[in-house]
Enzyme design. Structure first.
Site, short mmCIF file in Angstrom:
data_model
loop_
_atom_site.label_atom_id
_atom_site.label_comp_id
_atom_site.label_asym_id
_atom_site.label_seq_id
_atom_site.Cartn_x
_atom_site.Cartn_y
_atom_site.Cartn_z
N CYS A 81 0.91 -1.20 0.18
CA CYS A 81 0.03 0.09 0.15
C CYS A 81 0.66 1.26 -0.05
CB CYS A 81 -0.92 -0.06 1.17
SG CYS A 81 -2.11 1.51 1.50
N CYS B 225 1.31 3.79 3.95
CA CYS B 225 2.15 3.94 5.20
C CYS B 225 3.66 3.31 4.76
CB CYS B 225 1.88 2.91 6.31
SG CYS B 225 0.31 3.39 7.19
N CYS C 222 -8.41 -0.29 7.30
CA CYS C 222 -7.01 0.35 7.43
C CYS C 222 -6.94 0.73 9.06
CB CYS C 222 -7.03 1.60 6.55
SG CYS C 222 -5.67 2.72 6.94
N GLN D 2 -8.17 19.64 9.07
CA GLN D 2 -7.06 18.60 9.42
C GLN D 2 -7.49 17.22 9.37
OE1 GLN D 2 -3.93 19.31 9.60
NE2 GLN D 2 -3.68 21.69 9.64
N GLU E 289 -6.60 33.38 2.41
CA GLU E 289 -6.60 31.98 1.94
C GLU E 289 -7.02 32.03 0.25
OE1 GLU E 289 -6.29 28.57 2.69
OE2 GLU E 289 -7.22 28.22 0.76
N ASP F 158 1.11 28.92 7.11
CA ASP F 158 0.88 27.50 7.11
C ASP F 158 0.78 27.28 5.71
OD1 ASP F 158 0.28 24.95 7.73
OD2 ASP F 158 -1.62 25.57 8.54
N CYS G 230 4.46 21.73 6.51
CA CYS G 230 4.21 20.51 6.60
C CYS G 230 5.48 19.79 5.78
CB CYS G 230 2.90 19.97 5.73
SG CYS G 230 2.60 20.90 4.48
#
Ligand code: SAH
Length: 498
Positions: A87, A90, A173, A305, A355, A413, A440
């Site tokens: 997959c 992960c 999952c 989120q 935004e 952000d 991120c």
């Protein structure tokens, strides 16, 4: 020349090698060296001795496939999910959670040092320990399952295999909510019983493309949105989009917490999952959730989120770095539906959110009203356009105070590509006392921190936060503070000697 070529590529495809894994790559893969030649081996864990097969060899390095673990590392654990290796979701299920957190903290540190040009000891001295999860499983509040058929023609729901569009069936999952399985079972059973076809990317035929499931962790409310390739002209809430629609709606609505069932119409040949047209077929249009003590309404198309427990911890850290006492003026760039903006509005004088997505800005305005916050203004547009224009014009739409042009705090952000240079340039001109950078992607964070540091800001604190356990991704929040005015420095230091 022949001998040179041999030297160039030391190993050839399919060659089997034994190697100790001594490092971890940026995506969490194991790295081993044989006489200075580097091997990148997915699913190998630092400390393992493995046997690996060369897949692609270059002059100084090769990608190899993990064949067998000869001596397991102390950090190796059994992957919880049986399809973790196939997959694409992960990458780190074979690594203990503690070691994974250490890897993520190091990744952030190394990127800031190597790509940002900061001193390693200095970064270590200002780094706070990574914020880990108390429970690293079942943390995602959102899942989007593609629906398709397997080789035998059976209907399946699942995830895409790494870098492909073939669907691996996923029954349950472990990073998603428990209810996902029951919802998918109902959808697939209904499709089978009623001869409803899955969408086929190649032909553009078939009805059901994806199932979006979202849950408000504090409210317990669940939303199901079926993304369908529906081409019939009739579309509204009284239309049947499926054969026997009442039956599937009856079954889904019995799941505890079910609050909203809708369809999203997407007839385009595209990788984009959601179509913009949404029709609620049962219950409410939205679900709600509480974050940092505020109530947010979430529609199927809103960005929210995916790990709300960690998002709250991250926001609390950002708020603490912002040092708010009740009077401050704050800009929140890349604000989404206003989660950080409104959390800060509670303890700031005035906040401005920027935004690019119009729907998100509409949500942000609604969420401000819903929570009784009147000290927030939102602007729709690119941060790198809205901010410079605001600054150049000395304000916008009646907002022109000196506080807005020279705020106490700017929060950013941005998405993975980081901040646009124009945006950073204007931030430096606005001279806020503090900049809080939420990121991120620590590579683009490092690049932007260098620009801010060269522009007169001192990096004060770095803290990583694990939002996506078992994947190589990591979130970071940093505090920068304005250095004392350079001119003053000169006056103080130079004048006594004159
Ligand atoms: N702070 C929010 C959203 C962060 S995600 C939260 O925590 O929920 C990054 C956001 O930046 C997304 O909502 C995306 O739509 C927005 N975005 C992307 N590029 C942008 C740009 N150039 N200017 C302003 N916003 C942008």
């Amino acid at each position: 020349m022949g001998s040179k070529k041999k030297e160039d590529v030391r190993y050839s495809k399919d060659e089997l090698l034994t190697v100790n894994i001594t490092d971890i790559g940026n995506d969490g893969e194991g790295i081993g060296k044989i006489d200075g030649y580097t091997l990148f081996i997915k699913d190998a864990v630092i400390g393992d001795t493995v046997s690996a097969k060369i897949m692609k060899a270059k002059k100084n390095y090769a990608y190899a496939h993990l064949e067998k673990v000869i001596e397991p590392s102390e950090f190796r654990q059994e992957a919880k999910c049986p399809i973790a290796r196939q997959c694409g979701g992960c990458q780190l299920q074979n690594m203990t959670y503690e070691r994974q957190l250490q890897f993520k903290q190091n990744k952030v540190r190394n990127n800031i040092v190597r790509l940002g040009g900061f001193d390693g000891d200095f970064i270590d001295s200002i780094t706070e320990p990574i914020i880990g999860m108390d429970e690293p499983w079942r943390y995602r509040n959102k899942a989007q399952y593609p629906i398709g058929i397997d080789k035998s023609g059976k209907l399946v729901a699942g995830y895409y295999a790494g870098r492909t569009h073939s669907i691996i069936p996923v029954d349950d999952c472990y990073i998603g909510i428990k209810e996902n399985k029951a919802i998918l079972d109902i959808v697939l059973k209904h499709m089978e019983e009623n001869g409803i076809k899955a969408y086929d990317e190649a032909s553009g035929k078939g009805l059901v493309r994806h199932v979006l499931i979202r849950k408000g962790f504090t409210s317990g409310q669940i939303m199901v949105c079926l993304v369908i390739n529906y081409r019939d002209g009739k579309k509204d809430k009284n239309v049947d989009y499926f054969p026997n629609q009442k039956k599937i709606v009856d079954s889904l609505s019995k799941i505890p917490g079910m609050t909203s069932i809708s369809v999203s119409i997407n007839t385009e040949k595209t990788n984009v999952i959601m179509g913009y047209e949404i029709h609620t077929i049962w219950g409410r249009d939205t679900i709600s959730d509480t974050l940092c003590g505020l109530d947010f309404e979430i529609s199927p198309l809103s960005f929210y989120q995916v790990n709300p427990v960690q998002a709250q911890k991250l926001y609390e850290q950002a708020i603490s770095y912002a040092g708010l006492s009740g009077k401050e003026t704050v800009w929140d760039l890349y604000c989404g539906i206003g989660t950080i903006t409104l959390s800060m509005a509670k303890t700031a004088g005035h906040v401005f959110g920027v935004e690019i997505i119009p729907d998100a800005i509409e949500d942000a305005k609604r969420n401000a009203k819903r929570n009784g916050l009147s000290n927030a203004d939102f602007f729709c547009g690119k941060a790198e356009e809205v901010l410079p224009e605001f600054y150049k014009n000395g304000g916008y739409d009646g907002v022109s105070s000196n506080e807005a042009l020279h705020p106490d705090v700017i929060v950013v952000d941005p998405p993975r590509k980081g901040c646009d240079e124009k945006c950073l340039e204007t931030m430096l001109k606005m001279q806020p006392d503090r900049i809080v950078y939420v990121s991120c992607d620590s590579a683009t964070l490092a690049r932007d921190l260098r620009i801010l540091a060269d522009g007169g800001y001192e990096l004060k604190a770095v803290r990583a936060c694990d939002m996506f356990s078992w994947s190589g991704h990591v979130e970071t929040v940093c505090l920068l503070s304005k250095l004392k005015d350079a001119k003053q420095h000169v006056e103080i230091e130079v004048s006594p000697e004159k």
